[in-house]
Write an enzyme that holds these catalytic residues in place. Structure first.
Site, mmCIF file in Angstrom:
data_model
loop_
_atom_site.group_PDB
_atom_site.id
_atom_site.type_symbol
_atom_site.label_atom_id
_atom_site.label_comp_id
_atom_site.label_asym_id
_atom_site.label_seq_id
_atom_site.Cartn_x
_atom_site.Cartn_y
_atom_site.Cartn_z
ATOM 1 N N ARG A 84 -21.020 5.949 0.278
ATOM 2 C CA ARG A 84 -22.345 5.870 -0.335
ATOM 3 C C ARG A 84 -22.335 4.668 -1.274
ATOM 4 N NH1 ARG A 84 -20.304 5.789 -4.732
ATOM 5 N NH2 ARG A 84 -22.384 5.848 -5.567
ATOM 6 N N GLY A 85 -23.513 4.405 -1.887
ATOM 7 C CA GLY A 85 -23.651 3.186 -2.686
ATOM 8 C C GLY A 85 -24.222 2.100 -1.785
ATOM 9 N N ALA A 86 -25.276 1.438 -2.256
ATOM 10 C CA ALA A 86 -26.032 0.529 -1.386
ATOM 11 C C ALA A 86 -25.173 -0.535 -0.683
ATOM 12 C CB ALA A 86 -27.165 -0.108 -2.192
ATOM 13 N N GLN A 137 -22.125 11.796 -8.982
ATOM 14 C CA GLN A 137 -21.464 10.498 -8.829
ATOM 15 C C GLN A 137 -20.757 10.069 -10.114
ATOM 16 O OE1 GLN A 137 -24.450 11.197 -7.546
ATOM 17 N NE2 GLN A 137 -24.829 10.110 -5.647
ATOM 18 N N ASP A 182 -30.497 0.249 -5.626
ATOM 19 C CA ASP A 182 -30.466 0.344 -4.166
ATOM 20 C C ASP A 182 -31.502 -0.557 -3.514
ATOM 21 O OD1 ASP A 182 -29.241 2.974 -5.162
ATOM 22 O OD2 ASP A 182 -28.757 2.918 -3.033
ATOM 23 N N ASN A 193 -33.132 3.120 -8.135
ATOM 24 C CA ASN A 193 -31.727 3.535 -8.265
ATOM 25 C C ASN A 193 -31.665 5.056 -8.310
ATOM 26 O OD1 ASN A 193 -28.916 2.788 -8.614
ATOM 27 N ND2 ASN A 193 -29.088 3.520 -10.710
ATOM 28 N N LYS A 194 -30.489 5.575 -8.448
ATOM 29 C CA LYS A 194 -30.253 7.020 -8.445
ATOM 30 C C LYS A 194 -31.217 7.762 -9.363
ATOM 31 C CE LYS A 194 -28.022 8.757 -6.372
ATOM 32 N NZ LYS A 194 -28.565 9.347 -5.120
HETATM 33 O O1 MRU Z 1 -26.869 8.297 -3.290
HETATM 34 P P1 MRU Z 1 -25.879 7.205 -3.595
HETATM 35 O O2 MRU Z 1 -24.616 7.731 -4.200
HETATM 36 O O3 MRU Z 1 -25.628 6.335 -2.388
HETATM 37 O O4 MRU Z 1 -26.594 6.314 -4.675
HETATM 38 C C1 MRU Z 1 -25.927 5.189 -5.184
HETATM 39 C C2 MRU Z 1 -26.660 4.544 -6.302
HETATM 40 O O5 MRU Z 1 -27.735 4.926 -6.667
HETATM 41 C C3 MRU Z 1 -26.039 3.328 -6.909
HETATM 42 O O6 MRU Z 1 -26.347 3.232 -8.260
HETATM 43 C C4 MRU Z 1 -26.592 2.097 -6.181
HETATM 44 O O7 MRU Z 1 -26.329 2.187 -4.802
HETATM 45 C C5 MRU Z 1 -26.059 0.839 -6.700
HETATM 46 S S1 MRU Z 1 -24.347 0.719 -6.268
HETATM 47 C C6 MRU Z 1 -23.679 -0.714 -6.419
#
Ligand code: MRU
Length: 367
Positions: free
Chosen positions: A53-55, A203, A243, A253-254
């Site tokens: 996960r993470g963009a 997270q 994201d 973002n999250k």
């Molecule tokens: O649902 P996730 O864990 O994929 O969400 C991730 C985030 O919101 C991060 O903050 C975002 O991807 C930036 S990561 C470099």
């Protein structure tokens, strides 16, 4: 990134040169488990189920998914099928589309026999580029942290609040929001991180795991604690990831990021967002109206995953049986709440002008 002193990336090619290896992030921080992805469908599952996960990491892993698909069958039908399958895995992070488009465009007019090799080459490039983009974000963000450190009384840390996990586990290495923090720590700056738990997927546990592995002092807090800490002068600045970042500088973002930005504004705490350029989406202007927000299963809200003192890991229900749960995975923070965007090309204002100045080559598609 280092785990137990060994350097890893968050995705890499196995020794056979084609299998993809990742950490199963659903097992972290309790268990470090490496898993192998052999097919495009494995990659789709890994992204959907948040093993990765993470963009930026989603984008890189999806690129390898296209390579695996070309290994399975490199005809036009399978190219389209892989694109269509992978693009549907998660809707919010634009890095997924960015990576898939790059692969698709490079492969569509190429003869079948060459497609697998080209796909692996580009996927490797995307992974390597991500490491470099994040390293540069780290350097630019370090300048900001240095500024705050210069004004702290001797012995007092720079207190940085972060939300979700925007570290090396969310990218191929370094991270976005956490890269400046790692570099500050390595440069001998006294930093302390307030880590939002980030329910429902926790997270913050990943962020604590990372920071702990790197030796960065940090404190895990409930998602609702940030405003209180800001009111009491215990947060010098916030740094989060994104994201998707729109042409006018809104960031998605999250879930919960927006509330932190509101609290930061009310308490005059600077609120920075760190991003590599593949997170920019110049086709979108108003993030609140235009960005699709992922809604995930209610069970992620009604249950928490953890480990008991005997070492058994399990999901535990925290809600009354049958409760209807809402699980919105992201929210949008409008540009007006953002003090600056930390990118690989430097720091800019969160505005159309700011982004155009740093990315004149990329903003041509602006609506
Ligand atoms: O649902 P996730 O864990 O994929 O969400 C991730 C985030 O919101 C991060 O903050 C975002 O991807 C930036 S990561 C470099």
């Amino acid at each position: 990134m280092k785990i137990n002193g060994i350097h890893y990336r968050s995705v890499w090619l196995a020794d056979d040169g084609h299998t993809i290896e990742i950490f199963d992030q659903t097992k972290l921080p309790f268990e470090v488990q490496i898993i192998q992805l052999q097919t495009m469908q494995d990659v789709a599952t890994a992204i959907k189920e948040m093993w990765v996960r993470g963009a930026p990491l989603i984008g890189a892993v999806a690129a390898y998914g296209m390579a695996l698909a070309m290994r399975q069958s490199s005809n036009d039908e399978n190219l389209q099928h892989a694109y269509d399958t992978l693009i549907k895995t998660r809707p919010t992070a634009i890095n997924l589309k960015w990576a898939l488009d790059r692969l698709y465009q490079a492969l569509e007019n190429v003869e079948y026999s060459l497609r697998e090799a080209i796909a692996y080459r580009i996927a490797n490039e995307i992974a390597d580029e991500d490491v470099e983009l994040c390293r540069k974000i780290g350097e630019h963000g370090l300048n900001i942290i240095q500024k705050y450190a210069a004004h702290k009384p001797a012995g007092e840390p720079v207190n940085i609040l972060t939300h979700c996990n925007a570290g090396w586990l969310a990218t191929v290495d370094w991270g976005t929001a956490l890269a400046p923090i790692y570099m500050a720590h390595d440069a001998g700056i006294n930093v302390h991180v307030w880590v939002d738990e980030t329910r429902p997927r926790n997270q913050g546990g990943l962020t604590s795991f990372e920071l702990g592995s790197h030796g960065v002092p940090h404190t895990l807090i409930a998602d609702n604690a940030g405003g209180h800490l800001m009111q009491h002068g215990k947060v010098d600045l916030c740094i989060v990831g994104t994201d998707r970042t729109t042409a006018r500088g809104d960031v998605c973002n999250k879930i919960g990021t927006y509330l932190k930005a509101l609290a930061a504004k009310a308490n005059q705490v600077p609120f920075y967002v760190a991003l590599p350029s593949p997170t920019l989406d110049f086709t979108v202007w108003d993030g609140v109206k235009e960005i699709p927000i992922e809604e995930r299963a209610g069970e992620e809200q009604s249950h928490v995953y953890g480990i008991n003192p005997e070492g058994t890991r399990s999901w535990v229900n925290t809600a009354p049986q049958g409760t209807t749960c809402g699980n919105y995975a992201f929210d949008v923070t409008p540009a007006e709440f953002i003090s600056g965007l930390i990118t690989e090309r430097g720091v800019c204002e969160a505005s159309a002008e700011g982004l155009q100045m740093l990315f004149p080559d990329l903003c041509k598609q602006q609506p």
